[in-house]
Design an enzyme around this catalytic site. Structure first.
Site, PDB file in Angstrom:
ATOM      1  N   GLU A 176      37.163  19.351 -41.532  1.00  0.00           N
ATOM      2  CA  GLU A 176      37.884  20.236 -42.443  1.00  0.00           C
ATOM      3  C   GLU A 176      37.109  21.510 -42.724  1.00  0.00           C
ATOM      4  O   GLU A 176      35.902  21.593 -42.513  1.00  0.00           O
ATOM      5  CB  GLU A 176      38.199  19.503 -43.740  1.00  0.00           C
ATOM      6  CG  GLU A 176      36.971  18.875 -44.346  1.00  0.00           C
ATOM      7  CD  GLU A 176      37.311  17.928 -45.467  1.00  0.00           C
ATOM      8  OE1 GLU A 176      38.244  17.126 -45.319  1.00  0.00           O
ATOM      9  OE2 GLU A 176      36.632  18.004 -46.495  1.00  0.00           O
ATOM     10  N   CYS A 229      29.233  12.030 -41.540  1.00  0.00           N
ATOM     11  CA  CYS A 229      27.899  12.387 -42.025  1.00  0.00           C
ATOM     12  C   CYS A 229      27.049  11.130 -42.077  1.00  0.00           C
ATOM     13  O   CYS A 229      27.552  10.043 -42.357  1.00  0.00           O
ATOM     14  CB  CYS A 229      28.008  13.002 -43.425  1.00  0.00           C
ATOM     15  SG  CYS A 229      26.420  13.616 -44.061  1.00  0.00           S
ATOM     16  N   CYS A 273      25.778   9.726 -49.136  1.00  0.00           N
ATOM     17  CA  CYS A 273      25.780   9.950 -50.593  1.00  0.00           C
ATOM     18  C   CYS A 273      26.961   9.178 -51.192  1.00  0.00           C
ATOM     19  O   CYS A 273      28.075   9.237 -50.680  1.00  0.00           O
ATOM     20  CB  CYS A 273      25.912  11.436 -50.910  1.00  0.00           C
ATOM     21  SG  CYS A 273      24.597  12.419 -50.167  1.00  0.00           S
ATOM     22  N   CYS A 314      30.333  10.927 -52.072  1.00  0.00           N
ATOM     23  CA  CYS A 314      30.870  11.854 -51.068  1.00  0.00           C
ATOM     24  C   CYS A 314      31.768  11.151 -50.071  1.00  0.00           C
ATOM     25  O   CYS A 314      31.386  10.123 -49.491  1.00  0.00           O
ATOM     26  CB  CYS A 314      29.711  12.533 -50.342  1.00  0.00           C
ATOM     27  SG  CYS A 314      30.284  13.680 -49.080  1.00  0.00           S
ATOM     28  N   GLY A 368      29.378  17.030 -43.373  1.00  0.00           N
ATOM     29  CA  GLY A 368      28.152  16.879 -42.612  1.00  0.00           C
ATOM     30  C   GLY A 368      26.931  17.436 -43.305  1.00  0.00           C
ATOM     31  O   GLY A 368      27.021  18.129 -44.320  1.00  0.00           O
ATOM     32  N   SER A 381      23.820  24.646 -47.354  1.00  0.00           N
ATOM     33  CA  SER A 381      23.620  23.589 -48.348  1.00  0.00           C
ATOM     34  C   SER A 381      23.077  22.339 -47.676  1.00  0.00           C
ATOM     35  O   SER A 381      23.608  21.887 -46.665  1.00  0.00           O
ATOM     36  CB  SER A 381      24.962  23.281 -49.024  1.00  0.00           C
ATOM     37  OG  SER A 381      24.837  22.224 -49.947  1.00  0.00           O
ATOM     38  N   SER A 404      20.976  20.045 -52.609  1.00  0.00           N
ATOM     39  CA  SER A 404      21.734  19.068 -53.407  1.00  0.00           C
ATOM     40  C   SER A 404      20.770  18.098 -54.075  1.00  0.00           C
ATOM     41  O   SER A 404      20.310  17.145 -53.458  1.00  0.00           O
ATOM     42  CB  SER A 404      22.718  18.320 -52.501  1.00  0.00           C
ATOM     43  OG  SER A 404      23.679  19.225 -52.003  1.00  0.00           O
ATOM     44  N   LEU A 405      20.468  18.358 -55.318  1.00  0.00           N
ATOM     45  CA  LEU A 405      19.440  17.581 -56.011  1.00  0.00           C
ATOM     46  C   LEU A 405      20.043  16.323 -56.648  1.00  0.00           C
ATOM     47  O   LEU A 405      19.616  15.213 -56.359  1.00  0.00           O
ATOM     48  CB  LEU A 405      18.775  18.469 -57.070  1.00  0.00           C
ATOM     49  CG  LEU A 405      17.346  18.146 -57.433  1.00  0.00           C
ATOM     50  CD1 LEU A 405      16.440  18.232 -56.220  1.00  0.00           C
ATOM     51  CD2 LEU A 405      16.857  19.096 -58.523  1.00  0.00           C
ATOM     52  N   ASN A 428      34.201  15.144 -58.182  1.00  0.00           N
ATOM     53  CA  ASN A 428      35.597  14.915 -57.830  1.00  0.00           C
ATOM     54  C   ASN A 428      35.717  13.431 -57.525  1.00  0.00           C
ATOM     55  O   ASN A 428      34.944  12.920 -56.716  1.00  0.00           O
ATOM     56  CB  ASN A 428      35.963  15.676 -56.547  1.00  0.00           C
ATOM     57  CG  ASN A 428      36.484  17.062 -56.838  1.00  0.00           C
ATOM     58  OD1 ASN A 428      37.212  17.290 -57.790  1.00  0.00           O
ATOM     59  ND2 ASN A 428      36.095  18.007 -55.998  1.00  0.00           N
ATOM     60  N   CYS A 464      33.860  17.533 -50.339  1.00  0.00           N
ATOM     61  CA  CYS A 464      33.464  17.233 -48.970  1.00  0.00           C
ATOM     62  C   CYS A 464      34.159  16.008 -48.386  1.00  0.00           C
ATOM     63  O   CYS A 464      34.018  14.900 -48.866  1.00  0.00           O
ATOM     64  CB  CYS A 464      31.953  17.002 -49.047  1.00  0.00           C
ATOM     65  SG  CYS A 464      31.137  17.005 -47.509  1.00  0.00           S
TER      66      CYS A 464
END
Ligand code: SAH
Length: 369
Positions: free
Chosen positions: A97, A126, A130, A133, A182, A214, A237-238, A314, A357
Protein backbone atom coordinates in the site's frame (compact mmCIF):
# COMPACT_ATOMS: atom_id res chain seq x y z
CA UNK A 1 -3.54 -9.25 -16.56
CA UNK A 2 -3.33 -12.17 -14.17
CA UNK A 3 -0.75 -11.93 -11.41
CA UNK A 4 2.61 -13.20 -12.56
CA UNK A 5 1.78 -13.25 -16.28
CA UNK A 6 3.99 -10.24 -17.04
CA UNK A 7 7.53 -11.46 -17.56
CA UNK A 8 9.05 -8.11 -18.54
CA UNK A 9 10.53 -5.77 -15.96
CA UNK A 10 10.15 -2.02 -15.90
CA UNK A 11 12.79 0.59 -16.69
CA UNK A 12 11.74 2.35 -13.49
CA UNK A 13 14.48 1.98 -10.91
CA UNK A 14 17.37 1.73 -13.37
CA UNK A 15 20.22 4.20 -12.97
CA UNK A 16 21.87 6.03 -15.92
CA UNK A 17 24.45 3.26 -16.49
CA UNK A 18 21.78 0.59 -16.53
CA UNK A 19 19.58 2.70 -18.79
CA UNK A 20 22.47 3.25 -21.20
CA UNK A 21 23.02 -0.51 -21.28
CA UNK A 22 19.32 -1.10 -22.00
CA UNK A 23 19.46 1.50 -24.78
CA UNK A 24 22.51 -0.13 -26.39
CA UNK A 25 20.95 -3.58 -26.18
CA UNK A 26 17.93 -2.15 -28.01
CA UNK A 27 20.19 -0.98 -30.82
CA UNK A 28 20.45 2.60 -29.59
CA UNK A 29 23.34 4.79 -28.53
CA UNK A 30 24.53 5.13 -24.93
CA UNK A 31 23.30 8.72 -24.74
CA UNK A 32 19.77 7.42 -25.17
CA UNK A 33 20.17 6.30 -21.55
CA UNK A 34 20.05 9.97 -20.55
CA UNK A 35 16.93 10.45 -22.64
CA UNK A 36 15.35 7.46 -20.94
CA UNK A 37 16.19 8.92 -17.51
CA UNK A 38 14.67 12.22 -18.57
CA UNK A 39 11.43 10.57 -19.68
CA UNK A 40 11.20 8.33 -16.65
CA UNK A 41 12.22 10.57 -13.80
CA UNK A 42 12.03 14.05 -15.28
CA UNK A 43 8.62 13.61 -16.89
CA UNK A 44 7.40 10.51 -15.12
CA UNK A 45 6.55 8.73 -18.36
CA UNK A 46 7.19 5.00 -18.07
CA UNK A 47 5.70 3.72 -21.32
CA UNK A 48 8.43 3.56 -23.98
CA UNK A 49 5.82 3.93 -26.73
CA UNK A 50 5.29 7.51 -25.52
CA UNK A 51 9.00 8.41 -25.61
CA UNK A 52 8.67 10.12 -28.96
CA UNK A 53 12.22 11.43 -29.38
CA UNK A 54 13.63 7.89 -29.39
CA UNK A 55 13.88 5.96 -32.67
CA UNK A 56 10.82 3.81 -33.29
CA UNK A 57 12.83 0.64 -33.79
CA UNK A 58 14.57 1.15 -30.46
CA UNK A 59 11.27 1.74 -28.73
CA UNK A 60 9.92 -1.50 -30.19
CA UNK A 61 12.94 -3.45 -28.98
CA UNK A 62 12.79 -1.87 -25.55
CA UNK A 63 9.12 -2.80 -25.30
CA UNK A 64 10.06 -6.46 -25.88
CA UNK A 65 11.98 -6.43 -22.62
CA UNK A 66 10.40 -3.67 -20.60
CA UNK A 67 6.81 -2.93 -19.65
CA UNK A 68 5.72 0.45 -18.31
CA UNK A 69 5.07 -0.73 -14.78
CA UNK A 70 5.17 -4.11 -13.07
CA UNK A 71 2.61 -3.19 -10.41
CA UNK A 72 -0.98 -2.02 -10.63
CA UNK A 73 -3.45 -0.19 -8.44
CA UNK A 74 -6.23 -2.56 -7.40
CA UNK A 75 -7.98 -0.41 -4.79
CA UNK A 76 -8.35 3.27 -4.03
CA UNK A 77 -9.79 4.50 -0.76
CA UNK A 78 -10.63 8.16 -0.29
CA UNK A 79 -10.93 10.08 2.89
CA UNK A 80 -12.75 13.41 3.13
CA UNK A 81 -9.65 14.83 4.79
CA UNK A 82 -7.48 14.72 1.69
CA UNK A 83 -6.01 11.27 2.14
CA UNK A 84 -6.07 8.60 -0.54
CA UNK A 85 -4.79 5.13 0.04
CA UNK A 86 -3.78 2.90 -2.83
CA UNK A 87 -3.71 -0.87 -2.70
CA UNK A 88 -1.04 -1.94 -5.19
CA UNK A 89 -0.61 -5.44 -6.54
CA UNK A 90 2.92 -6.47 -7.40
CA UNK A 91 3.70 -8.68 -10.36
CA UNK A 92 3.76 -11.81 -8.21
CA UNK A 93 0.35 -11.07 -6.67
CA UNK A 94 1.54 -9.66 -3.34
CA UNK A 95 -0.26 -6.50 -2.25
CA UNK A 96 1.36 -3.42 -0.78
CA UNK A 97 0.00 0.00 0.00
CA UNK A 98 0.86 3.59 -0.60
CA UNK A 99 -0.79 6.74 0.73
CA UNK A 100 -1.15 10.23 -0.69
CA UNK A 101 -1.88 12.95 1.84
CA UNK A 102 -3.01 16.39 0.69
CA UNK A 103 -2.74 19.27 3.11
CA UNK A 104 -2.49 23.03 3.22
CA UNK A 105 0.66 24.22 4.87
CA UNK A 106 -1.05 27.37 6.18
CA UNK A 107 -4.63 28.09 7.02
CA UNK A 108 -5.66 28.89 3.51
CA UNK A 109 -8.99 30.64 2.91
CA UNK A 110 -9.25 29.19 -0.59
CA UNK A 111 -8.75 25.70 0.79
CA UNK A 112 -6.30 24.70 -1.94
CA UNK A 113 -3.91 21.91 -1.11
CA UNK A 114 -0.29 22.94 -1.36
CA UNK A 115 1.40 20.10 0.47
CA UNK A 116 1.40 16.64 -1.05
CA UNK A 117 3.04 13.82 0.85
CA UNK A 118 3.52 10.27 -0.34
CA UNK A 119 3.92 7.47 2.19
CA UNK A 120 5.79 4.62 0.50
CA UNK A 121 6.25 0.95 1.31
CA UNK A 122 9.60 -0.78 1.11
CA UNK A 123 8.65 -4.40 1.78
CA UNK A 124 5.68 -6.73 1.28
CA UNK A 125 4.89 -7.57 4.88
CA UNK A 126 7.48 -6.95 7.57
CA UNK A 127 9.81 -9.01 9.70
CA UNK A 128 9.77 -6.76 12.75
CA UNK A 129 6.52 -8.00 14.31
CA UNK A 130 5.52 -4.87 16.27
CA UNK A 131 2.41 -5.91 18.18
CA UNK A 132 0.31 -2.88 17.24
CA UNK A 133 1.16 -3.03 13.54
CA UNK A 134 -0.91 -4.73 10.86
CA UNK A 135 2.06 -5.18 8.50
CA UNK A 136 3.92 -7.40 10.89
CA UNK A 137 1.06 -9.86 11.27
CA UNK A 138 2.05 -12.19 8.47
CA UNK A 139 5.76 -11.68 8.60
CA UNK A 140 8.01 -10.63 5.75
CA UNK A 141 7.03 -11.83 2.30
CA UNK A 142 9.86 -10.11 0.47
CA UNK A 143 11.83 -6.92 -0.06
CA UNK A 144 10.60 -4.53 -2.74
CA UNK A 145 12.99 -3.83 -5.60
CA UNK A 146 14.12 -0.21 -6.19
CA UNK A 147 11.72 -0.17 -9.15
CA UNK A 148 8.78 -1.34 -7.04
CA UNK A 149 9.53 1.34 -4.45
CA UNK A 150 9.65 3.99 -7.19
CA UNK A 151 6.60 2.72 -9.09
CA UNK A 152 4.53 3.96 -6.14
CA UNK A 153 5.52 7.51 -7.15
CA UNK A 154 4.21 6.87 -10.66
CA UNK A 155 0.88 5.62 -9.35
CA UNK A 156 0.53 8.75 -7.23
CA UNK A 157 1.60 10.92 -10.18
CA UNK A 158 -1.28 9.40 -12.18
CA UNK A 159 -3.65 10.22 -9.35
CA UNK A 160 -2.48 13.84 -9.22
CA UNK A 161 -2.56 14.15 -13.01
CA UNK A 162 -6.19 13.00 -13.04
CA UNK A 163 -7.03 15.73 -10.53
CA UNK A 164 -5.52 18.61 -12.53
CA UNK A 165 -7.96 21.05 -14.07
CA UNK A 166 -7.91 21.13 -17.90
CA UNK A 167 -4.82 23.00 -19.11
CA UNK A 168 -3.37 23.11 -15.61
CA UNK A 169 0.00 21.63 -14.65
CA UNK A 170 -0.64 18.65 -12.37
CA UNK A 171 0.48 19.02 -8.75
CA UNK A 172 3.57 17.15 -7.67
CA UNK A 173 4.76 15.84 -4.36
CA UNK A 174 6.31 18.19 -1.84
CA UNK A 175 7.22 15.56 0.77
CA UNK A 176 8.10 11.90 0.97
CA UNK A 177 7.78 9.72 4.05
CA UNK A 178 9.15 6.20 3.97
CA UNK A 179 6.63 4.96 6.53
CA UNK A 180 4.47 2.50 4.64
CA UNK A 181 4.67 -1.25 4.90
CA UNK A 182 7.96 -2.75 5.93
CA UNK A 183 11.13 -1.76 7.69
CA UNK A 184 13.06 0.46 5.25
CA UNK A 185 16.47 -0.13 6.80
CA UNK A 186 15.97 -3.91 6.59
CA UNK A 187 15.88 -3.46 2.80
CA UNK A 188 18.83 -1.09 2.90
CA UNK A 189 20.44 -1.43 -0.54
CA UNK A 190 17.18 -1.25 -2.47
CA UNK A 191 16.04 1.67 -0.34
CA UNK A 192 19.28 3.54 -1.00
CA UNK A 193 19.02 2.87 -4.71
CA UNK A 194 15.45 4.21 -4.80
CA UNK A 195 16.35 7.25 -2.68
CA UNK A 196 19.32 8.01 -4.90
CA UNK A 197 17.04 8.03 -7.94
CA UNK A 198 14.63 10.25 -6.05
CA UNK A 199 17.36 12.74 -5.13
CA UNK A 200 19.79 12.63 -8.07
CA UNK A 201 20.10 15.39 -10.69
CA UNK A 202 19.45 12.72 -13.34
CA UNK A 203 16.51 11.40 -11.30
CA UNK A 204 13.46 13.00 -9.73
CA UNK A 205 15.60 15.87 -8.35
CA UNK A 206 13.66 15.63 -5.12
CA UNK A 207 15.32 17.47 -2.21
CA UNK A 208 16.64 15.11 0.48
CA UNK A 209 15.44 17.48 3.20
CA UNK A 210 11.89 16.75 2.12
CA UNK A 211 12.34 13.02 2.59
CA UNK A 212 11.90 11.23 5.93
CA UNK A 213 12.95 7.65 6.55
CA UNK A 214 11.17 5.95 9.45
CA UNK A 215 12.79 3.00 11.19
CA UNK A 216 11.95 0.61 13.98
CA UNK A 217 15.49 1.35 15.15
CA UNK A 218 18.25 -0.80 13.66
CA UNK A 219 21.31 0.95 15.16
CA UNK A 220 23.97 -0.24 12.69
CA UNK A 221 21.81 0.66 9.73
CA UNK A 222 21.01 4.09 11.17
CA UNK A 223 24.76 4.76 11.36
CA UNK A 224 25.22 3.42 7.84
CA UNK A 225 22.48 5.74 6.60
CA UNK A 226 24.24 8.64 8.32
CA UNK A 227 27.49 7.70 6.59
CA UNK A 228 25.87 7.89 3.15
CA UNK A 229 26.10 11.66 3.43
CA UNK A 230 22.53 12.51 2.43
CA UNK A 231 20.32 15.09 4.09
CA UNK A 232 17.34 12.85 4.71
CA UNK A 233 15.31 13.30 7.88
CA UNK A 234 15.25 10.37 10.25
CA UNK A 235 12.26 9.16 12.25
CA UNK A 236 12.86 6.55 14.92
CA UNK A 237 9.94 4.50 16.23
CA UNK A 238 10.67 4.50 19.93
CA UNK A 239 7.28 3.64 21.46
CA UNK A 240 8.62 2.84 24.91
CA UNK A 241 10.87 4.15 27.66
CA UNK A 242 12.31 0.98 29.18
CA UNK A 243 13.81 -2.03 27.45
CA UNK A 244 11.37 -4.37 29.10
CA UNK A 245 8.41 -2.36 27.87
CA UNK A 246 9.86 -1.86 24.40
CA UNK A 247 10.66 -5.54 23.93
CA UNK A 248 7.05 -6.33 24.88
CA UNK A 249 5.81 -4.15 22.00
CA UNK A 250 8.69 -4.59 19.54
CA UNK A 251 10.34 -8.03 19.58
CA UNK A 252 13.50 -6.84 17.76
CA UNK A 253 14.29 -4.62 20.73
CA UNK A 254 15.57 -7.66 22.62
CA UNK A 255 18.63 -7.73 20.38
CA UNK A 256 19.15 -3.97 20.08
CA UNK A 257 18.02 -2.18 23.20
CA UNK A 258 16.98 1.43 23.64
CA UNK A 259 20.42 2.84 24.39
CA UNK A 260 22.03 1.70 21.15
CA UNK A 261 19.11 3.16 19.20
CA UNK A 262 19.30 6.55 20.88
CA UNK A 263 23.09 6.59 20.45
CA UNK A 264 22.70 5.80 16.74
CA UNK A 265 20.07 8.54 16.42
CA UNK A 266 22.47 11.00 18.08
CA UNK A 267 25.18 9.92 15.64
CA UNK A 268 22.76 10.51 12.79
CA UNK A 269 22.09 14.03 14.02
CA UNK A 270 25.76 14.75 14.59
CA UNK A 271 26.72 13.52 11.13
CA UNK A 272 23.89 14.94 9.04
CA UNK A 273 22.70 17.85 11.20
CA UNK A 274 19.20 16.81 10.24
CA UNK A 275 16.41 16.69 12.76
CA UNK A 276 15.55 13.38 14.31
CA UNK A 277 11.94 12.65 15.18
CA UNK A 278 11.08 10.04 17.76
CA UNK A 279 7.77 8.41 17.01
CA UNK A 280 5.78 7.17 19.95
CA UNK A 281 2.62 5.20 19.31
CA UNK A 282 0.45 5.57 22.37
CA UNK A 283 -1.12 2.26 23.31
CA UNK A 284 -3.84 2.34 25.97
CA UNK A 285 -2.55 1.25 29.36
CA UNK A 286 0.70 -0.06 27.87
CA UNK A 287 2.91 2.98 27.42
CA UNK A 288 0.60 5.98 27.95
CA UNK A 289 0.91 6.71 31.67
CA UNK A 290 2.21 9.97 33.17
CA UNK A 291 5.22 7.97 34.38
CA UNK A 292 5.98 6.97 30.79
CA UNK A 293 5.77 10.60 29.71
CA UNK A 294 8.21 11.68 32.43
CA UNK A 295 10.60 8.85 31.54
CA UNK A 296 10.42 9.79 27.84
CA UNK A 297 11.24 13.40 28.63
CA UNK A 298 14.19 12.26 30.76
CA UNK A 299 15.39 9.84 28.10
CA UNK A 300 15.44 12.56 25.44
CA UNK A 301 16.69 15.30 27.74
CA UNK A 302 19.49 17.10 25.99
CA UNK A 303 19.04 15.19 22.74
CA UNK A 304 19.98 17.78 20.16
CA UNK A 305 17.62 18.39 17.27
CA UNK A 306 15.05 15.96 18.62
CA UNK A 307 11.25 16.03 18.29
CA UNK A 308 8.55 13.68 19.47
CA UNK A 309 5.64 12.62 17.32
CA UNK A 310 2.84 11.06 19.34
CA UNK A 311 0.59 8.69 17.41
CA UNK A 312 -2.52 7.46 19.22
CA UNK A 313 -2.73 3.81 18.18
CA UNK A 314 -5.08 2.90 15.37
CA UNK A 315 -6.87 -0.23 16.53
CA UNK A 316 -5.69 -3.41 14.81
CA UNK A 317 -7.96 -6.40 15.06
CA UNK A 318 -6.63 -9.29 17.05
CA UNK A 319 -3.76 -7.32 18.55
CA UNK A 320 -5.29 -7.35 22.02
CA UNK A 321 -4.18 -3.74 22.38
CA UNK A 322 -6.41 -0.74 22.83
CA UNK A 323 -6.39 2.91 21.91
CA UNK A 324 -5.28 5.43 24.51
CA UNK A 325 -8.00 7.58 26.05
CA UNK A 326 -8.30 11.20 24.93
CA UNK A 327 -7.36 12.22 28.44
CA UNK A 328 -4.23 10.06 28.50
CA UNK A 329 -3.06 11.55 25.19
CA UNK A 330 -3.62 15.07 26.51
CA UNK A 331 -1.83 14.42 29.78
CA UNK A 332 1.09 12.74 28.03
CA UNK A 333 1.43 15.68 25.66
CA UNK A 334 1.26 18.24 28.47
CA UNK A 335 3.97 16.52 30.49
CA UNK A 336 6.33 16.45 27.51
CA UNK A 337 5.61 20.10 26.68
CA UNK A 338 6.21 21.17 30.25
CA UNK A 339 9.54 19.35 30.13
CA UNK A 340 10.49 21.42 27.08
CA UNK A 341 10.16 18.62 24.52
CA UNK A 342 9.10 19.66 21.03
CA UNK A 343 6.03 17.47 20.59
CA UNK A 344 3.38 16.97 17.90
CA UNK A 345 0.32 14.78 18.08
CA UNK A 346 -0.37 13.16 14.78
CA UNK A 347 -3.93 13.69 13.70
CA UNK A 348 -5.87 10.57 12.91
CA UNK A 349 -6.22 11.66 9.35
CA UNK A 350 -6.05 8.29 7.76
CA UNK A 351 -8.34 6.61 10.22
CA UNK A 352 -11.19 6.20 7.81
CA UNK A 353 -8.91 4.90 5.11
CA UNK A 354 -7.19 2.42 7.40
CA UNK A 355 -4.04 4.46 7.21
CA UNK A 356 -1.93 2.74 9.80
CA UNK A 357 0.78 0.61 8.38
CA UNK A 358 -0.54 -2.44 6.59
CA UNK A 359 -4.19 -2.10 7.44
CA UNK A 360 -5.58 -1.73 3.92
CA UNK A 361 -3.51 -4.63 2.73
CA UNK A 362 -4.88 -6.81 5.49
CA UNK A 363 -8.37 -5.88 4.44
CA UNK A 364 -7.76 -6.48 0.74
CA UNK A 365 -6.07 -9.76 1.20
CA UNK A 366 -6.73 -11.48 4.49
CA UNK A 367 -3.68 -13.60 3.88
CA UNK A 368 -0.66 -13.12 1.71
CA UNK A 369 -0.09 -16.73 0.85
N1 SAH B 1 9.05 0.09 10.03
C1 SAH B 1 9.13 1.50 10.10
C2 SAH B 1 8.16 2.24 9.20
C3 SAH B 1 6.76 1.74 9.05
S1 SAH B 1 5.58 2.02 10.31
C4 SAH B 1 9.00 1.95 11.52
O1 SAH B 1 8.80 1.12 12.40
O2 SAH B 1 9.16 3.14 11.79
C5 SAH B 1 5.37 3.76 10.44
C6 SAH B 1 4.95 4.20 11.84
O3 SAH B 1 3.59 3.82 12.11
C7 SAH B 1 5.80 3.59 12.92
O4 SAH B 1 6.12 4.54 13.90
C8 SAH B 1 4.86 2.53 13.47
O5 SAH B 1 5.22 2.11 14.74
C9 SAH B 1 3.52 3.21 13.38
N2 SAH B 1 2.36 2.32 13.45
C10 SAH B 1 2.22 1.09 12.93
N3 SAH B 1 1.01 0.57 13.23
C11 SAH B 1 0.36 1.50 13.95
C12 SAH B 1 -0.92 1.56 14.55
N4 SAH B 1 -1.78 0.53 14.47
N5 SAH B 1 -1.26 2.68 15.19
C13 SAH B 1 -0.41 3.72 15.26
N6 SAH B 1 0.82 3.72 14.74
C14 SAH B 1 1.21 2.61 14.09
Amino acid sequence: MAAGSETRTSLIGLNPDQLAKAAIEAGGKAFAGKQLAQWLYGRRVADVAAMTNLPLEMRRKLADNFCAMTSQVIATQQSGEGTTKLGIRLNDGLVIECVLMREHSRQDATGTWDRFTICVSTQAGCAMGCRFCASGKLGLKRHLTPGEILEQFFHVAALLAAEAAPGEQPKWLTNVVVMGMGEPLHNFDNLMSALETLNAPWGFRFGARRVTVSTVGLPDRISELANQGYQFNLAVSLHATTDEQRTRLIPTNKATGLKAIIDAAAYYYKTSRREVTFEYTLVGEENDSPGDAHRLAALLFGFPGGNVNLIPMNPVEGSGLKEPSVQAVQEFTDILRQAGVNVHVRRKRGRRVQAACGQLRLQLEGGLG
